[in-house]
Structure formats: structure tokens, C-alpha cells
Design a protein around this motif. Structure first.
Motif, PDB file in Angstrom:
ATOM      1  N   ALA A   1      23.270  34.618  48.541  1.00 22.19           N
ATOM      2  CA  ALA A   1      21.745  34.300  48.251  1.00 22.19           C
ATOM      3  C   ALA A   1      21.444  33.785  46.898  1.00 22.19           C
ATOM      4  N   GLY A   2      22.634  33.696  45.916  1.00 24.12           N
ATOM      5  CA  GLY A   2      22.475  33.147  44.844  1.00 24.12           C
ATOM      6  C   GLY A   2      22.274  33.894  43.611  1.00 24.12           C
ATOM      7  N   GLY A   3      22.493  35.151  43.955  1.00 25.69           N
ATOM      8  CA  GLY A   3      22.145  36.212  43.033  1.00 25.69           C
ATOM      9  C   GLY A   3      23.828  36.798  42.364  1.00 25.69           C
ATOM     10  N   LYS A   4      23.672  37.479  41.570  1.00 27.34           N
ATOM     11  CA  LYS A   4      24.775  38.414  40.635  1.00 27.34           C
ATOM     12  C   LYS A   4      24.930  39.684  41.621  1.00 27.34           C
ATOM     13  N   SER A   5      26.272  40.233  41.377  1.00 27.12           N
ATOM     14  CA  SER A   5      26.578  41.488  41.994  1.00 27.12           C
ATOM     15  C   SER A   5      27.731  41.880  41.255  1.00 27.12           C
ATOM     16  N   ILE A   6      27.794  43.483  41.393  1.00 29.21           N
ATOM     17  CA  ILE A   6      28.559  44.001  40.430  1.00 29.21           C
ATOM     18  C   ILE A   6      29.985  44.644  41.185  1.00 29.21           C
ATOM     19  N   GLY A   7      31.126  44.574  40.689  1.00 28.18           N
ATOM     20  CA  GLY A   7      32.322  45.272  41.260  1.00 28.18           C
ATOM     21  C   GLY A   7      32.970  46.103  40.375  1.00 28.18           C
ATOM     22  N   LEU A   8      32.892  47.343  40.841  1.00 27.00           N
ATOM     23  CA  LEU A   8      33.317  48.528  40.084  1.00 27.00           C
ATOM     24  C   LEU A   8      34.868  48.990  40.776  1.00 27.00           C
ATOM     25  N   GLY A   9      35.896  48.082  40.088  1.00 28.74           N
ATOM     26  CA  GLY A   9      37.207  48.390  40.559  1.00 28.74           C
ATOM     27  C   GLY A   9      37.872  49.368  39.999  1.00 28.74           C
ATOM     28  N   ILE A  10      39.002  49.801  40.407  1.00 28.34           N
ATOM     29  CA  ILE A  10      39.798  51.136  39.922  1.00 28.34           C
ATOM     30  C   ILE A  10      41.276  50.614  40.256  1.00 28.34           C
ATOM     31  N   VAL A  11      42.126  51.178  39.211  1.00 31.27           N
ATOM     32  CA  VAL A  11      43.470  50.863  39.491  1.00 31.27           C
ATOM     33  C   VAL A  11      44.161  51.803  40.496  1.00 31.27           C
ATOM     34  N   LEU A  12      44.755  51.531  41.393  1.00 29.53           N
ATOM     35  CA  LEU A  12      45.303  52.288  42.421  1.00 29.53           C
ATOM     36  C   LEU A  12      46.982  51.815  42.589  1.00 29.53           C
ATOM     37  N   PRO A  13      47.835  52.453  43.193  1.00 28.50           N
ATOM     38  CA  PRO A  13      49.299  52.012  43.338  1.00 28.50           C
ATOM     39  C   PRO A  13      49.158  50.858  44.382  1.00 28.50           C
ATOM     40  N   HIS A  14      48.350  50.775  45.228  1.00 22.88           N
ATOM     41  CA  HIS A  14      48.163  49.450  46.249  1.00 22.88           C
ATOM     42  C   HIS A  14      47.331  48.715  45.812  1.00 22.88           C
ATOM     43  N   GLU A  15      46.649  48.518  44.488  1.00 29.79           N
ATOM     44  CA  GLU A  15      45.396  47.831  44.230  1.00 29.79           C
ATOM     45  C   GLU A  15      45.503  46.218  44.406  1.00 29.79           C
TER      46      GLU A  15
END
Length: 274
Positions: free
Chosen positions: A145-159
């Protein structure tokens, strides 16, 4: 005030650089000589946990403010749900069938992002966990759509690495689940739950509990896929047993398509959403 902050930041960086240029001696080589804020071993001590919690809360907060993000639409859902073009790689036939919700998440994010852009792109920004599956679909739709988006990642053993559709300057990584959840919900204007596993269930029930107990203001709360959610959770039995109130079933609504979700958000009422 802003100039003072920038001046202090320059001083800290200069001191960090200067401290690294001193002659190497037993004294300067000792861990005790490192500047505290530049000493990763020190920051990772158990006693520094309160500081790390504060840093994880503060860093995304400051960067989101700098990017003028005022509110979000949160998408939770399974990391294992494949894009329709990859459904042949799904580990079960039922998981392959759930690929339709990848498309619905993608379409919904695209619609909501276009709406957001019409009002400046700072409100109702798509926010996901930054990973694959439904999360990827949400970030992908926002990018289309031409917009921004947020990604809230987390460290996991299988990340895995963040999906390639997250806006780079809004891609975050967390150690603490609790702080990550705070950032999911602090700005949420709507919460959309797609089929998923333990992580999705955790996010579903914690968010509902916060709304049920009024620790969080009621917002549109949408469960994508009535058939899935009514099969895996016996909602009427919870109410019939008395462990929740009948009115708690009005805190959320079932939807099946992106269009259903948009209509539900537009027509939401805190008093009787169901």
C-alpha cells in the motif's frame, strides 16, 4: 532541551572513542576500566536486569516517536501459516488450508494502510511480530500500500531473520516478552488475531484479560476464522462454567475476511461489539 540532549550524546560518544584509544596496559585492559554504558558484559549481569528492561522499553518508544507513530493496528497469528504460493510446503493439510488467512491478513493490512496514508500515515500503522506467516502477510500488505509497518521481533532458539517487508527503521528486537507485549498494546487501536499456536494463544488471552479487567481501554478485537476459533476453544463452555461472564463474550467478534474486519472496526461499539 533537544540541543542539550544532542550535546550529551556527543560527549558520551566522544568519551567512548577516547577511552578506546588509551595505551594498552594491565590497567586499561581490565574490564573494570570500561565505561559502564559501553561494557556489554556488565550490562548483561543479573543485577542489571532492571536497566535492560528500561532500555527495551525506552529504545522502541523513542524511535517510534521520532517516526511519528501515534497508533497501531496489531496483527497476531501463526508463524507457520504459509503464503498460498507456498502451501505445498505446509507440514499438514490443515495448515495448508489456513494459508487463506495469509491472504486475508495481507489484504486487511493493505486496506488499513491506505486509509492511514490518507490521514498522514501516523495513525493505525500495521504492527506485527516481524516474523514469517501471518506476520509477514501484515507487513507485506502495508508495504504494497506504500506505507510503513512495524515489526516487534524477539530472540528465540529457532529465531529467523525479520521478514523483508518490515520497514527497516521500525524493525525491533526484544529479549523480554513482557516489554514486547507492552509495545504491542500501548498504541493499539485494534487487535486482530489470526489462527496460530501457543504464542498466538498467549497474546490472545493476555490482551483479552487486560481489556476484561480494564487495564487497557476496549478496542475492536477481531478473531479471524470463526471455524478455527470455535473448534480450538469452547467459548460458551467458559461462560456456562462461570469462569468468565456472559458479557465477556462480547469483548471480541469473529470475522472471516478482510472486508468483514474493516466493517467490524467501522461499526464497533464498546458496549455491544458482538
Amino acid at each position: 532541551m533537544k540541543d542539550d540532549r544532542r550535546s550529551s550524546l556527543r560527549d558520551a560518544r566522544e568519551d567512548r572513542s577516547t577511552a578506546s584509544e588509551v595505551p594498552l596496559t594491565p590497567q586499561s585492559a581490565s574490564p573494570s576500566y570500561r565505561l559502564a554504558f559501553a561494557d556489554n558484559d556488565f550490562l548483561c549481569r543479573d543485577e542489571l536486569r532492571p536497566v535492560r528492561l528500561q532500555l527495551e522499553l525506552l529504545k522502541p518508544q523513542l524511535l517510534l516517536e521520532e517516526n511519528r507513530i501515534e497508533s497501531t493496528i496489531v496483527l497476531f497469528g501463526g508463524a507457520r501459516i504459509p503464503a498460498p504460493e507456498n502451501r505445498g510446503k505446509a507440514r499438514t493439510e490443515r495448515l495448508a488450508d489456513l494459508s487463506r488467512y495469509y491472504d486475508e491478513a495481507r489484504k486487511f493490512a493493505r486496506i488499513m494502510t491506505k486509509r492511514s496514508l490518507h490521514t498522514g500515515g501516523t495513525e493505525n500503522v500495521i504492527c506485527t511480530g516481524g516474523g514469517p506467516g501471518v506476520m509477514e502477510a501484515g507487513n507485506r500488505g502495508a508495504q504494497e500500500a506504500g506505507g510503513k509497518s512495524i515489526g516487534l521481533g524477539i530472540v528465540l532458539p529457532h529465531e529467523q531473520a525479520p521478514n523483508r517487508y518490515v520497514t527497516p527503521e521500525l524493525s525491533f528486537n526484544f529479549h523480554y516478552f513482557a516489554v514486547r507485549k507492552m509495545h504491542f498494546l500501548m498504541r493499539a487501536r485494534a487487535i486482530c488475531i489470526f489462527p496460530g499456536g501457543f504464542g498466538t494463544m498467549d497474546e490472545l488471552f493476555e490482551s483479552l484479560t487486560l481489556i476484561q479487567t480494564r487495564r487497557m481501554a476496549p478496542v475492536p478485537f477481531l478473531l479471524f476464522g470463526r471455524d478455527f476459533w470455535e473448534e480450538v476453544i469452547n467459548w460458551p463452555a467458559l461462560a456456562a462454567s462461570g469462569t468468565i461472564s456472559d458479557t465477556d463474550l462480547d469483548l471480541f467478534r469473529f470475522v472471516d475476511t478482510a472486508e468483514d474486519a474493516v466493517s467490524a472496526i467501522d461499526g464497533w461499539s464498546d458496549a455491544a461489539p458482538g
